[in-house]
Design a protein around this motif. Structure first.
Motif, PDB file in Angstrom:
ATOM      1  N   PHE A  26       0.831  -1.204   0.000  1.00 60.31           N
ATOM      2  CA  PHE A  26       0.000   0.000   0.000  1.00 60.31           C
ATOM      3  C   PHE A  26       0.868   1.257   0.000  1.00 60.31           C
ATOM      4  N   LEU A  27       1.915   1.275   0.799  1.00 54.61           N
ATOM      5  CA  LEU A  27       2.776   2.454   0.884  1.00 54.61           C
ATOM      6  C   LEU A  27       3.528   2.712  -0.415  1.00 54.61           C
ATOM      7  N   GLN A  28       3.810   1.650  -1.180  1.00 53.49           N
ATOM      8  CA  GLN A  28       4.497   1.806  -2.459  1.00 53.49           C
ATOM      9  C   GLN A  28       3.545   2.236  -3.568  1.00 53.49           C
ATOM     10  N   ALA A  29       2.288   1.800  -3.499  1.00 53.33           N
ATOM     11  CA  ALA A  29       1.301   2.129  -4.533  1.00 53.33           C
ATOM     12  C   ALA A  29      -0.073   2.226  -3.873  1.00 53.33           C
ATOM     13  N   PRO A  30      -0.363   3.361  -3.205  1.00 55.73           N
ATOM     14  CA  PRO A  30      -1.637   3.491  -2.487  1.00 55.73           C
ATOM     15  C   PRO A  30      -2.850   3.340  -3.422  1.00 55.73           C
TER      16      PRO A  30
END
Length: 117
Positions: free
Chosen positions: A54-58
């Protein structure tokens, strides 16, 4: 302190399990760079890997919710934080950017999972 955490370049040294309830954390930065320690509780059934994705591609709802933390502290400094943590799975993160690469510390491995029981 109920929990002691050490911040280094680029890792957290902390217990894998902490006690539920109100507690005081002692956070010491032994790294050369400033570091922070936001704490997030993972949603039921979610994992550290879900949080990283999620933090890399919300996209969509985050698999975690922030519950507090400690802002960035300089090298050689100690800070204190008070938490009231219910049981569950949690992550500690650091988003401070690395001056050499410009990348946030989390991208350099500064994320840790722990359990509250």
């Amino acid at each position: 302190a109920d929990v002691s955490v050490t911040l280094t370049d680029f890792a957290f040294t902390m217990p894998a399990q902490v006690k539920a309830g109100k507690q005081i954390w002692k956070v010491t930065n032994k790294g050369a760079q400033p570091h922070e320690i936001p704490i997030a509780r993972l949603m039921p059934g979610r994992t550290l890997q879900d949080a990283l994705r999620f933090l890399q591609a919300p996209e969509g709802a985050p698999p975690f919710e922030y519950v507090g933390g400690l802002q960035a502290i300089d090298s050689g400094r100690t800070g204190w934080a008070v938490f009231d943590l219910p049981p569950g799975d949690y992550i500690a993160l650091c988003f401070v950017p690395d001056p050499a690469s410009g990348r946030p510390h989390i991208e350099l491995g500064m994320i840790a999972a722990f359990t509250v029981k």
